[in-house]
Design an enzyme around this catalytic site. Structure first.
Site, PDB file in Angstrom:
ATOM      1  N   GLU A 100     -75.430  13.219 -19.128  1.00  0.00           N
ATOM      2  CA  GLU A 100     -74.885  13.035 -20.481  1.00  0.00           C
ATOM      3  C   GLU A 100     -75.213  14.262 -21.342  1.00  0.00           C
ATOM      4  O   GLU A 100     -76.324  14.812 -21.246  1.00  0.00           O
ATOM      5  CB  GLU A 100     -75.576  11.788 -21.076  1.00  0.00           C
ATOM      6  CG  GLU A 100     -75.214  11.454 -22.503  1.00  0.00           C
ATOM      7  CD  GLU A 100     -76.017  10.244 -23.019  1.00  0.00           C
ATOM      8  OE1 GLU A 100     -77.029   9.844 -22.388  1.00  0.00           O
ATOM      9  OE2 GLU A 100     -75.628   9.698 -24.062  1.00  0.00           O
ATOM     10  N   LYS A 133     -68.285   7.465 -24.948  1.00  0.00           N
ATOM     11  CA  LYS A 133     -69.334   6.448 -24.811  1.00  0.00           C
ATOM     12  C   LYS A 133     -69.103   5.263 -25.749  1.00  0.00           C
ATOM     13  O   LYS A 133     -68.947   5.444 -26.973  1.00  0.00           O
ATOM     14  CB  LYS A 133     -70.693   7.091 -25.095  1.00  0.00           C
ATOM     15  CG  LYS A 133     -71.893   6.196 -24.807  1.00  0.00           C
ATOM     16  CD  LYS A 133     -73.187   6.988 -25.015  1.00  0.00           C
ATOM     17  CE  LYS A 133     -74.419   6.206 -24.629  1.00  0.00           C
ATOM     18  NZ  LYS A 133     -75.657   7.003 -24.792  1.00  0.00           N
ATOM     19  N   CYS A 184     -74.758   6.386 -19.695  1.00  0.00           N
ATOM     20  CA  CYS A 184     -76.133   6.013 -20.022  1.00  0.00           C
ATOM     21  C   CYS A 184     -76.254   4.567 -20.507  1.00  0.00           C
ATOM     22  O   CYS A 184     -76.025   3.631 -19.753  1.00  0.00           O
ATOM     23  CB  CYS A 184     -76.697   7.024 -21.014  1.00  0.00           C
ATOM     24  SG  CYS A 184     -78.509   7.061 -21.006  1.00  0.00           S
TER      25      CYS A 184
END
Ligand code: ACM
Length: 267
Positions: A38, A109, A144
């Protein structure tokens, strides 16, 4: 196919150095799919939008195009995290570059972690799968903290993902217990490319805890890195093996689902 996760420590606010690292490793690592962590192009721990803004990047920019060239010329799928600037918004994004550029795209995300809420806009792409037929792979991506929401991996698997790639900057340890479950319950491979190193900003230090891994669809770790050191891990995977969701003669983990019994999870 061979898949790789690159565990390294990106340089905070040093896009050029991180670009060189990603570019060179994309060239050198002998794998069909290469996943970097990330925000590996920028570093992670920005505290305000103003601080991050000078480091944001348009997906159509030259820097992305140069990595696209590697993807195309060496026939590799390349994923890496970057702070994306788009129409006045800033997303914590993952570039997903396929050898045929028309397949290349970004995932933004969905679930923002900790101070990210002060820096990024919540992702608006949702969870999607790219059917990259030239390599016979259906690839899904999450980033994540998305791991904490089983719905993320489920949404990807229900759309046909064989492999879920998860570029990460993880600062906890519990994810290592949960990822095998995501693999088993969806019968998919999971690749977590986590970073190592520390970043300090505003008097606060984050420690990123490595342990990148490639998980088999039955939940075992087939390649793994240690907690603190940079490492490239590679495994051979067979995407088509994930597509039969029968676990015995009678039970199919997708068609056995009874969504009417768990309506609550979509409210
Ligand atoms: C995280 O989402 N970077 C933990």
């Amino acid at each position: 196919m061979r898949v790789a996760a690159i565990q390294f420590s990106p340089f905070f606010k040093e896009i050029d150095k991180n670009f060189d690292y990603i570019y060179n490793k994309s060239k050198e690592v002998e794998a069909d799919l290469i996943c970097f962590p990330e925000l590996s192009l920028s570093g992670y721990f920005f505290l305000t939008r103003e601080e991050l803004l000078p480091f944001t990047i348009d997906f159509r920019s030259e820097i992305i195009a140069r990595i696209q060239e590697i993807s195309t010329s060496l026939n590799k799928i390349i994923l890496f995290g970057f702070p994306e600037k788009s129409n006045g918004k800033i997303f914590n994004s993952c570039a997903i570059l396929f050898p045929e550029k028309k397949f290349s795209c970004v995932y933004r995300k969905t679930h923002l972690f900790y101070r990210e809420r002060f820096v990024f806009d919540p992702g608006d792409t949702g969870f999607f799968v790219v059917d990259f037929s030239p390599m016979n792979i259906n690839l899904g991506t999450m980033i994540c903290y998305d791991w904490r929401f089983p719905e993320a991996a489920r949404a990807l698997a229900l759309q046909g993902a064989d492999i879920i790639a998860c570029p990460s900057n993880l600062v906890t340890q519990v994810w290592h217990l949960a990822i095998p479950a995501r693999a088993i319950e969806n019968k998919v491979y999971v690749i977590v490319a986590n970073r190592v190193g520390t970043e300090t900003n505003g008097g606060e230090t984050l420690i990123f805890n490595g342990k990148s891994g490639i998980w088999h669809y039955y939940g075992s770790l087939i390649a793994g890195a240690a907690e603190e050191t940079e490492k490239i891990i590679i495994a051979e995977v067979f995407p088509e093996e994930t597509r039969d969701k029968y676990i015995d003669k009678f039970n199919n983990i997708f068609t056995d689902r009874r969504p009417e019994m768990y309506r609550q999870i979509i409210i």
